[in-house]
Design an enzyme around this catalytic site. Sequence first.
Site, PDB file in Angstrom:
ATOM      1  N   PRO A   1      -2.742   3.387  21.771  1.00 55.47           N
ATOM      2  CA  PRO A   1      -1.446   2.760  21.511  1.00 55.47           C
ATOM      3  C   PRO A   1      -1.311   2.366  20.056  1.00 55.47           C
ATOM      4  O   PRO A   1      -2.287   1.976  19.404  1.00 55.47           O
ATOM      5  CB  PRO A   1      -1.484   1.523  22.413  1.00 55.47           C
ATOM      6  CG  PRO A   1      -2.929   1.192  22.551  1.00 55.47           C
ATOM      7  CD  PRO A   1      -3.650   2.506  22.522  1.00 55.47           C
TER       8      PRO A   1
ATOM      9  N   SER B   1       0.817  -1.217   0.000  1.00 58.02           N
ATOM     10  CA  SER B   1       0.000   0.000   0.000  1.00 58.02           C
ATOM     11  C   SER B   1       0.848   1.263   0.000  1.00 58.02           C
ATOM     12  O   SER B   1       1.605   1.517  -0.918  1.00 58.02           O
ATOM     13  CB  SER B   1      -0.959  -0.036   1.193  1.00 58.02           C
ATOM     14  OG  SER B   1      -1.873   1.021   1.161  1.00 58.02           O
TER      15      SER B   1
ATOM     16  N   GLU C   1     -12.346   6.388   6.562  1.00 56.46           N
ATOM     17  CA  GLU C   1     -11.372   6.847   7.542  1.00 56.46           C
ATOM     18  C   GLU C   1     -10.866   8.210   7.066  1.00 56.46           C
ATOM     19  O   GLU C   1     -10.942   8.540   5.871  1.00 56.46           O
ATOM     20  CB  GLU C   1     -10.215   5.860   7.666  1.00 56.46           C
ATOM     21  CG  GLU C   1     -10.601   4.565   8.336  1.00 56.46           C
ATOM     22  CD  GLU C   1      -9.399   3.714   8.703  1.00 56.46           C
ATOM     23  OE1 GLU C   1      -9.151   3.530   9.896  1.00 56.46           O
ATOM     24  OE2 GLU C   1      -8.712   3.236   7.783  1.00 56.46           O
ATOM     25  N   ALA C   2     -10.340   8.992   8.000  1.00 60.20           N
ATOM     26  CA  ALA C   2      -9.840  10.319   7.629  1.00 60.20           C
ATOM     27  C   ALA C   2      -8.751  10.229   6.567  1.00 60.20           C
ATOM     28  O   ALA C   2      -8.569  11.149   5.765  1.00 60.20           O
ATOM     29  CB  ALA C   2      -9.317  11.041   8.865  1.00 60.20           C
TER      30      ALA C   2
ATOM     31  N   ASP D   1      -6.238   2.061  -2.995  1.00 61.37           N
ATOM     32  CA  ASP D   1      -7.463   1.925  -2.199  1.00 61.37           C
ATOM     33  C   ASP D   1      -7.762   3.157  -1.333  1.00 61.37           C
ATOM     34  O   ASP D   1      -8.782   3.194  -0.644  1.00 61.37           O
ATOM     35  CB  ASP D   1      -7.464   0.643  -1.353  1.00 61.37           C
ATOM     36  CG  ASP D   1      -6.361   0.588  -0.298  1.00 61.37           C
ATOM     37  OD1 ASP D   1      -5.618   1.579  -0.144  1.00 61.37           O
ATOM     38  OD2 ASP D   1      -6.231  -0.464   0.363  1.00 61.37           O
TER      39      ASP D   1
END
Length: 541
Positions: free
Chosen positions: A496, A65, A367-368, A277
């Site tokens: 985390p 990716s 997602e951002a 993606d």
Amino acid sequence: MAQFEATYQKSAQYPKPAGLVLQYGTAGFRTNAKQLPHVMFRMGLLAVLRSLRTRATIGVMVTASHNPEEDNGVKLIDPMGEMLELAWEGYATQLANAEQDGLVTALRDIIEREAINMDHSASVFVGRDTRPSSQSLSQAVQDGVSALGGHCQDFGLVITPQLHYLVCCQNTQGRYGDISVEGYYKKLSEAFIKITKNAPPRQPLRVDGANGIGALQLKALEPYLQGQLTVLLTNDGSTGKLNHLCGADYVKVQQGAPQGMEMGLGERCCSFDGDGDRIVYYYNDDKGRFHLLDGDKIATLISTFIKELLTKAGLDLQLGVVQTAYANGSSTHYLQDNMKVIVRCVKTGVKHLHHVALEFNVGVYFEANGHGTVLFSKAAEEKIHQLAKDASAAEERRSAAAQLESTINLINQTVGDAISDMLLIEAVLAVKGLTVQQWDAIYTELPNRQLKVKVADRRVINTTDAERKTTSPAGLQEAIDELNRKYRLARSFVRPSGTEDVVRVYAEAETRETADALAHEVSLAVYRLAGGVGEEPKPLN
């Protein structure tokens, strides 16, 4: 069994590096490519077992990716194009970490636990990105498939979402679409042309292909669009290095244009990531200031468009938007207060968003970072289809339903898809007659800052409420709450890292100065209460 003996012998050609331990996560396995040949071979084995267990075709994608070019990775795709079932992530980790002498035992353990009949035939689709290491690693996957007697079809260079699409097409006997890359081009382009056929011509779109596979596939798709969209491609892979100073992740983190992108004032620009993606949009305003339109802005634009069509069609279908704690607070307030849309917050990770989006008739999730899609339930698709062909219904309702049908065909519902998402965004902007500046002005994002704090052991941080609150160490959440009260429109949380001993800090507030101050003060609280190592976090400039 002779089959296992042959597998054992073949596996010896892909020796596991001594002491190497890897974990299959949301993004599968991902690390330096030199450490992955044994993993690839074994994921070929696992894909055969998964295929036998599900009696369906399974996908294996070789990609890392948005990681640097020297890295690589692998992820498995389940029958409907979705991500690998959670329990099988454990099997993937078990197989990847087994020593050579324990490999057959690990295989037999999975076969026994899942009651797999080894006499059936297995089918696996394989794809890869453009990294120099991907071809040989893809071959290792195929060797693993053949070692256990599976049938493998190699689709070569494809974006990750195309392989998800192909797997879904195969397992729905072509109902989702034609089982070919060309079928993907045709399905998306025909839907785009139908939606935009009455829209006025628009200025070209500048696209940063991250020097990756997305650039190659976009070039191949463009002729199918029949001039309805003109693309000016930068970082097409002909000269630059994959993801280096370019791509969606670079633009998102750096809050600036990628290398090589010539941005005129007010021009629409977007960036893919290395495997196609993720997508983010951006532009320079009339004063030359950079503006980023990330996953939050994309989700809002798409949700607005779909809700308007549902209203025109008179369809009572529940629309929901799924976000993570990283979603900008302004986007959440706009969706809830202005759009009157249900918003759900879940843990970070696409698989968590996808799962919750399935609970709605129409579920929008991004997602951002720009990774997301839209899911339509079977019941919703059927209602839309029936209305579109109902001759007795009012013309406005039927027309809206027809637009929704084309919208469904334009969306890759299996996974986030940069090309599909780009076409959907372009279609919405064209139909609504919006400039990129007008889209950006739908709501104003709160300034935010993300930081990392090194700690001795990230496991001391435990969270609840979709990672928005900490339950340990003692006193940390109280300290964060007190800091949030110091500033106007302030919100912050910590979580985390999933891979390294760092704690990720997110803060937003009314101004850039207060957001930076809050992020720094929360970082200090983490450092002091959660076992920080090295120097104390310093104030931001």
